[in-house]
Scaffold this active site. Structure first.
Site, mmCIF file in Angstrom:
data_model
loop_
_atom_site.group_PDB
_atom_site.id
_atom_site.type_symbol
_atom_site.label_atom_id
_atom_site.label_comp_id
_atom_site.label_asym_id
_atom_site.label_seq_id
_atom_site.Cartn_x
_atom_site.Cartn_y
_atom_site.Cartn_z
ATOM 1 C CG HIS A 47 -11.392 -3.126 2.078
ATOM 2 N ND1 HIS A 47 -11.081 -1.823 2.356
ATOM 3 C CD2 HIS A 47 -10.220 -3.777 1.958
ATOM 4 C CE1 HIS A 47 -9.770 -1.676 2.387
ATOM 5 N NE2 HIS A 47 -9.219 -2.847 2.143
ATOM 6 C CG HIS A 89 -4.375 -2.228 6.686
ATOM 7 N ND1 HIS A 89 -3.730 -1.007 6.735
ATOM 8 C CD2 HIS A 89 -4.129 -2.730 5.456
ATOM 9 C CE1 HIS A 89 -3.123 -0.779 5.573
ATOM 10 N NE2 HIS A 89 -3.347 -1.799 4.780
#
Length: 302
Positions: A47, A89
């Site tokens: 991730h 992100h």
């Protein structure tokens, strides 16, 4: 027989007739097999490069995860002021600061000049040479540096924004020029963005499920009309639970598998949870602890 009972029986009969009619007319269509998804399960996706083993979304984290032997990465995409797609992100460059600049207001050069290891708790474990790699990558660079990695990419910019309006076409161009169509999955929380991207891809790229697609699938699963669900995604990347709804039910996973849809869960950092999800039938684990995931899941195959 009472009037109420007669009405109830008539309604039940009508519902049964409707169900039988739709069952006869609608046959579930499984998703065609995509090369990137033709893998042994379960797979491990780091991730954002594994944000507990290195500064997230930096070259340093991706290299560490690759060295561990992960199958691929789960990444997020944003667009800079000079219209470069970066692996990042947040909508700001520093989530710890309310006054931090927006990614969309900064150039690629300005963002890449930032040392993203500053707030990483394990910074002291790295050498000065390694810390020079604590910088953000463009998508082009990530694809070039890790040519054999499975990469799940999530378009973060909203479709109503300027950046979001450009993202699908620019992303398609990058993937096509890099020859990466068979090793990526493209997704977004915004179903509209996935649809826009697929106008260019024409199902030549594996697609993830947006929020609406997940809702449609789960509604079908919990109803008597599963046969009416026609999937638009090849992979469902899910949290274990959304609000009070469990998305990790074995029956739900089996329903998706029956349509040739892979199921991955995020963000799973506990050993017991990894093992439980794999036992339920999960095809992949998205984790901030790829080191733990590899050790845990390797033991299940011994």
């Amino acid at each position: 027989m009472t009037r109420k009972r007669k009405i109830a029986l008539l309604l039940a009969a009508a519902a049964g007739t409707a169900w039988a009619g739709t069952k006869a007319l609608s046959k579930p269509q499984s998703r065609p097999q995509k090369q990137v998804l033709d893998t042994a399960s379960p797979i491990i996706l780091a991730h954002r490069g594994g944000s507990l083993i290195g500064p997230e979304s930096t070259l340093l984290a991706f290299e560490k995860a690759a060295e561990l032997g992960v199958h691929g990465f789960e990444i997020d995409l944003r667009m800079t002021k000079d219209e470069q797609i970066i692996v990042f992100h947040d909508d700001t460059v520093d989530r710890t600061s309310a006054s931090s600049g927006l990614v969309s207001d900064m150039t690629l050069a300005a963002i890449q000049a930032i040392d993203f290891s500053a707030n990483f708790e394990g910074r002291d474990q790295f050498t000065d040479e390694e810390l020079e790699k604590a910088r953000i990558l463009t998508l082009d660079e990530l694809l070039e540096r890790f040519p054999f990695m499975y990469i799940n990419m999530d378009m973060k910019d909203a479709p109503s924004s300027y950046e979001g309006s450009l993202m699908p076409s620019k992303l398609w161009r990058i993937l096509e020029e890099a020859g990466a169509l068979d090793r990526v999955v493209v997704t977004s929380f915004y179903d509209e963005q996935i649809d826009r991207f697929n106008l260019y891809a024409q199902n030549r790229v594996a697609l993830g499920a947006g929020e609406k697609e997940v809702r449609k699938a789960y509604t079908a699963y919990t109803s008597q009309f599963k046969h009416l669900y026609h999937p638009k995604a090849d992979v469902f990347q899910l949290p274990v639970k959304h609000k009070s709804i469990r998305l990790d039910l074995k029956g739900f996973i089996e329903f998706l598998h029956s349509l040739n849809i892979k199921v991955h869960y995020w963000t799973i950092d506990e050993e017991e949870e990894m093992l439980r999800l794999v036992k339920q039938g999960a095809d992949g684990i998205v984790t901030d602890r790829p080191d733990l995931a590899i050790e845990t899941l390797e033991n299940t195959t011994k």
